[in-house]
Design an enzyme around this catalytic site. Structure first.
Site, mmCIF file in Angstrom:
data_model
loop_
_atom_site.group_PDB
_atom_site.id
_atom_site.type_symbol
_atom_site.label_atom_id
_atom_site.label_comp_id
_atom_site.label_asym_id
_atom_site.label_seq_id
_atom_site.Cartn_x
_atom_site.Cartn_y
_atom_site.Cartn_z
ATOM 1 N N ASN A 65 -2.949 0.322 -3.871
ATOM 2 C CA ASN A 65 -2.899 -0.819 -2.970
ATOM 3 C C ASN A 65 -3.202 -2.086 -3.754
ATOM 4 O O ASN A 65 -4.092 -2.092 -4.599
ATOM 5 C CB ASN A 65 -3.928 -0.646 -1.836
ATOM 6 N N VAL A 66 -2.439 -3.125 -3.497
ATOM 7 C CA VAL A 66 -2.762 -4.465 -4.003
ATOM 8 C C VAL A 66 -2.551 -5.439 -2.850
ATOM 9 O O VAL A 66 -1.587 -5.330 -2.096
ATOM 10 C CB VAL A 66 -1.911 -4.870 -5.229
ATOM 11 N N SER B 149 0.850 -1.184 0.000
ATOM 12 C CA SER B 149 0.000 0.000 0.000
ATOM 13 C C SER B 149 0.886 1.234 0.000
ATOM 14 O O SER B 149 1.898 1.279 0.714
ATOM 15 C CB SER B 149 -0.913 0.006 1.227
ATOM 16 N N HIS C 180 -6.805 7.432 -15.934
ATOM 17 C CA HIS C 180 -7.891 6.470 -16.152
ATOM 18 C C HIS C 180 -7.611 5.559 -17.344
ATOM 19 O O HIS C 180 -7.948 4.367 -17.303
ATOM 20 C CB HIS C 180 -9.215 7.206 -16.328
ATOM 21 N N GLY D 265 -2.752 -3.755 14.086
ATOM 22 C CA GLY D 265 -1.644 -3.543 13.159
ATOM 23 C C GLY D 265 -0.655 -2.504 13.652
ATOM 24 O O GLY D 265 -0.842 -1.865 14.692
ATOM 25 N N HIS E 161 -2.853 7.263 -4.335
ATOM 26 C CA HIS E 161 -2.906 6.090 -3.469
ATOM 27 C C HIS E 161 -2.977 4.851 -4.351
ATOM 28 O O HIS E 161 -3.654 4.860 -5.381
ATOM 29 C CB HIS E 161 -4.143 6.165 -2.566
#
Length: 307
Positions: free
Chosen positions: A115-116, A99, A152, A266, A113
C-alpha cells in the site's frame, strides 16, 4: 506534518500509473488479464470521488489478486485516521492511494500486501496538513529463508537512499503493526510499514513513497516465479486455508486501512477484496512437531533480522 506545500495531481498520476504497471505484470505472469472496475461515488453518499479496482479471480497463479486505486474526499476524518492526531479530528480530508493483496493458488507461494497513500486534512482558515504512508509485507504459508531475505533486502534497498536509519525503523513498525494480539503471533515475516510521514517535506516524502511503490514488483515477482510451480497436495491446501483465517482476523479486527474505509463510508467491495477466497478455522489445532507447518511458527512467525 507541518509543510503545507504539495501537489496532489502528481501523486494521483503516479498512483494510477503504478496500478497499471503492477496489473499488467501480474496479468502477464498469470496468463489472465486483470478485469477493470471503474467506480464513482454518488452525490448523496458520504464520500466524494472515485477509483478503479483491478481484479483477478480463479487465475492460474493467483486465486485472487486485487489492486485498488482510490481518490476520495470527506467532511470529517474517521476515528482510525485521527486517533493519533486529535488536533485533526473533525477536519475535512482527501485520501488517495494504491492498495493490493495477492493470494496465490500454490501454498508454497506467499500472500503479499502493499500500500502507498497520501492523506490531506483541511480546515477553513488553516493551512492543509498532508502526510504519506505505506509499506509492504509478506505472509508465507510455508517459509523459505531465501524468500524472506530477498523481500527484506529489496525493501531496504528502496529506503536506504533516504537514510539508512529508515529500514530498521520501518521494519520494526511493520513487525509491531502486523501482529495478532489475540493469537500472540505475527501475521507473516513482515517487511516495512510507515505512516504520518512528511518529515523531509513534500518532494522528499513523495520520492520515498514512489521508491517503495516501484520496489514492489522487484520484491515479489522473483518469489512467485520460484514457488508457483512447486508440487503440492491436499495437506498443503488445508494448511493454506487455515493460515488464511489469520489473515481474515487481522484485516477485520486490526487493519487501519480496512477500518478507515468502513468508518468513512468507503466502497465495501473494494475494501474487502483483500479477503482470501477460501479460509477455514479449526478448534485448538496444533502443528505436528518437526513438520514444515511447525517450522512456520518457530522460525518465521517471530520477528527476525533478515538482512
Amino acid at each position: 506534518m507541518t509543510d503545507s506545500t504539495y501537489d496532489v495531481a502528481r501523486v494521483r498520476t503516479y498512483l494510477q500509473g503504478l496500478q497499471t504497471r503492477i496489473a499488467d505484470a501480474l496479468g502477464a505472469l498469470d496468463g489472465t488479464p486483470l478485469a477493470t472496475d471503474t467506480w464513482q461515488r454518488g452525490p448523496a453518499e458520504r464520500l466524494r470521488g472515485g477509483g478503479c479496482t483491478r481484479i483477478l479471480e480463479g487465475g492460474r497463479v493467483f486465486e485472487r489478486a486485487g489492486i485498488g486505486f482510490s481518490d476520495v474526499a470527506g467532511d470529517a476524518l474517521p476515528p482510525s485516521a485521527s486517533a493519533a492526531r486529535p488536533q485533526l479530528a473533525g477536519r475535512g480530508f482527501e485520501a488517495l492511494g494504491v492498495s493490493l493483496v495477492l493470494h496465490p493458488r500454490n501454498p508454497y507461494c506467499p500472500t503479499v500486501h502493499m500500500n502507498v497513500r497520501m492523506l490531506i486534512a483541511t480546515k477553513p482558515g488553516e493551512a492543509p496538513v498532508f502526510w504519506f504512508g505505506g509499506g509492504m509485507d509478506l505472509t508465507p504459508v510455508y517459509g523459505f529463508e531465501d524468500d524472506a531475505r530477498h523481500f527484506h533486502q529489496t525493501c531496504k534497498d528502496a529506503l536506504d537512499p533516504f537514510g539508512i536509519e529508515l529500514y530498521p525503523r520501518f521494519k520494526q513498525w511493520c513487525d509491531e503493526y502486523f501482529f495478532l494480539k489475540h493469537r500472540n503471533e505475527t501475521r507473516g515475516i513482515g517487511g516495512i510499514f510507515f505512516d504520518d510521514f512528511s518529515e523531509p517535506g513534500f518532494e522528499r516524502s513523495f520520492d520515498l513513497m514512489q521508491s517503495v511503490g516501484d520496489a514492489f514488483l522487484h520484491a515479489y515477482l522473483p518469489i512467485v516465479e520460484r514457488r508457483a510451480e512447486l508440487p503440492y497436495g491436499e495437506r498443503e491446501r488445508d494448511f493454506q486455508a487455515y493460515r488464511r483465517g489469520r489473515y481474515v482476523e487481522f484485516n477485520l479486527v486490526f487493519d487501519r486501512g480496512t477500518l478507515f474505509g468502513l468508518q468513512s463510508g468507503g466502497r465495501t467491495e473494494s475494501i474487502l477484496m483483500s479477503m482470501p477466497p477460501v479460509a477455514n478455522w479449526r478448534y485448538n489445532w496444533q502443528p505436528e512437531p518437526g513438520s514444515a507447518e511447525a517450522r512456520l511458527y518457530s522460525d518465521f512467525l517471530v520477528p527476525r533480522d533478515w538482512v
